[in-house]
Design a protein around this motif. Structure first.
Motif, PDB file in Angstrom:
ATOM      1  N   ALA A  98       2.383  -4.381  -0.713  1.00 38.39           N
ATOM      2  CA  ALA A  98       1.818  -3.035  -0.674  1.00 38.39           C
ATOM      3  C   ALA A  98       0.585  -2.955  -1.565  1.00 38.39           C
ATOM      4  CB  ALA A  98       2.854  -2.000  -1.113  1.00 38.39           C
ATOM      5  N   LYS A 126       1.554   0.235   4.663  1.00 38.33           N
ATOM      6  CA  LYS A 126       1.741  -0.208   3.273  1.00 38.33           C
ATOM      7  C   LYS A 126       0.406  -0.224   2.520  1.00 38.33           C
ATOM      8  CE  LYS A 126       6.171  -1.017   3.659  1.00 38.33           C
ATOM      9  NZ  LYS A 126       7.187  -0.175   2.956  1.00 38.33           N
ATOM     10  N   SER A 140       7.694   1.672  -2.387  1.00 37.19           N
ATOM     11  CA  SER A 140       7.659   0.960  -1.107  1.00 37.19           C
ATOM     12  C   SER A 140       8.607  -0.227  -1.034  1.00 37.19           C
ATOM     13  CB  SER A 140       6.233   0.487  -0.819  1.00 37.19           C
ATOM     14  OG  SER A 140       5.833  -0.524  -1.741  1.00 37.19           O
TER      15      SER A 140
END
Length: 458
Positions: A98, A126, A140
């Motif tokens: 990410a 992402k 994430s």
């Protein structure tokens, strides 16, 4: 934290006549002169700290294999891109999943680099953009946060990451003001309580030449530390000309190294490295500072371009700190520490001399190259971080870096005001560099002015 109990794989000692006279001084516990009667011989080398009582990182070429680690990068500019590659080069079984930044072009630029250099695809969902992108990256599913934003944002990012149970790599500096410092220290305590590992970008702590020098000084080779001088004098750093399409916020953030609310000024953003060497080697923090500085040639922003600071340390010894970013001047990026038996300097290859000026120890950089494949301290700090995570031996560097960071803030504020600053006053101060109207668009630029010390003559 891991303590060192064994000799390193090589002492990196260059022989000399004086070294022969005092015995073989390696990186472990041997080589200390004592009298036959067991008493201390005059001129004997007495350790400042016994081996095993201070932290020394295990600087191997590659981290030990273990659980897969997924990292997210917040701040995708030059340093963020560099740190991402350092992390990926430090171990097998690590990846980046990410990315976040306030600017989309920065996020996409690093995503393209990861694909080209490492064949890592960062999907669109992402890639996060905006002031809250750090939260989205942290949430994430990552294991490790790599935070390389402008320093102003670091304390809040660190706080949220630790709240969510993430290990952290924090680029230096770790704060720009007293409010940020207190957030940092409180978060560091929480990281310790949660057994999280935190490594900061003071890469000299993971540079073998500095680590070996530190061990020699702890072994007592220069005696008791009595003072020092640290420098970061270089040519002008980069800047960005404002573009018509940029908002106030975008201009300042893209030009962040020239704005004191974002960088902390260059004494905090850059010179902290050198101040940190002295606080690390001495184990001391400053109790007060008197300083001066000025703005001579800087093109953008509201910072100074030179500082000179006299720090008084806890035990009364003094550290002189000097930094400058001006073209056409004498340059010097190094540290010098004086002791009762000799001195050490990083200039010219990490050398220890006795009081007569004879070299008694010098770091052997050629031996390092022969014995190790990885010599980049920017990568080695990630090797150590990953090993600490995988080995369940947490390291927490944020609070230690906080000492040198606050020292730099003390020096900056002493220069800005023309007044003496103290440690106790500064850590309790309401000093907060947050702009009153912080947002991603138009801001009131009238408050970003160059500080003028003292009082105008009447």
């Amino acid at each position: 934290m891991k303590k060192e109990n064994n000799l390193s794989r090589r002492s990196f000692l260059k022989s000399s006549a004086v070294a022969g006279a005092v015995g073989v001084i390696g990186t472990g516990t041997t080589g200390f002169l004592t009298s036959c009667s067991g008493g201390e011989k005059k001129g004997a080398i007495v350790p400042l700290k016994e081996p095993g009582t201070y932290y020394v990182p295990e600087l191997v070429d590659l981290a030990t294999d273990g659980k897969e680690l997924k990292a997210g990068v917040v701040g995708c500019g030059g340093r963020g891109s560099g740190a991402a590659m350092n992390f990926l080069n430090a171990a097998n079984g690590v990846t980046i999943v990410a990315l976040g930044d306030v600017f989309e072009d920065r996020v996409n630029g690093l995503a393209d680099k990861l694909k080209a250099d490492k064949n890592i695809d960062i999907p669109a969902d992402k890639r996060f953009v905006g002031l809250d992108a750090y939260k989205q990256v942290i949430d994430s599913g990552i294991d490790v946060l790599i935070d390389c934003t402008p320093p102003f944002f670091r304390p809040e990012h660190f706080k949220y990451a630790v709240e969510q149970g993430k290990h952290c790599f924090l680029e230096k500096p770790v704060c720009v003001d007293a409010v940020g410092y207190r957030t940092l220290i409180a978060t560091a305590k929480q990281a310790q309580a949660k057994n999280l590992s935190v490594v900061t970008g003071t890469q000299r702590h993971h540079q073998r030449s500095y680590v070996e020098s530190y061990k020699q000084i702890m072994n007592g080779l220069i005696g008791e530390i009595t003072g020092g001088v640290v420098y970061w004098n270089q040519s002008m750093l980069w800047y960005r000309d404002r573009q018509p399409a940029w908002s106030d916020f975008e201009f300042m953030v893209r030009d962040w190294v020239n704005w004191k609310w974002l960088s902390g000024d260059h004494i905090v953003e850059q010179h902290v490295h050198n101040i940190d060497v002295f606080t690390w080697f001495s184990g001391l923090r400053p109790v007060k500072a008197v300083a001066f500085g000025s703005r001579q040639r800087r093109v953008t922003g509201d910072q100074y371009d030179n500082f000179s600071v006299d720090f008084t340390m806890e035990n009364g010894i003094h550290l002189h700190s000097m930094c400058r970013q001006i073209d056409g001047c004498a340059n010097n990026v190094s540290e010098f520490i004086q002791g009762t038996k000799g001195s050490w300097t990083s200039q010219g290859g990490h050398v220890i001399k006795d009081l007569a000026g004879n070299v008694v120890w010098q770091y052997d950089g050629e031996a390092e190259k022969a014995n190790f494949k990885q010599t980049d301290p920017y990568t080695l700090e990630h090797v150590n971080l990953i090993n600490c995570i995988r080995g369940n031996k947490p390291i927490e560097q944020a609070s230690e870096t906080g000492v040198s960071n606050m020292a730099a803030i003390m020096g900056r504020e002493a220069a800005y005001t023309g007044q003496e600053t103290s440690w106790d006053t500064m850590i309790a101060a309401q000093l907060d560099y947050t702009p009153k109207d912080l947002n991603i668009g138009k801001m009131d630029m009238s408050g970003f002015t160059v500080q003028v010390p003292g009082s105008a003559q009447k």
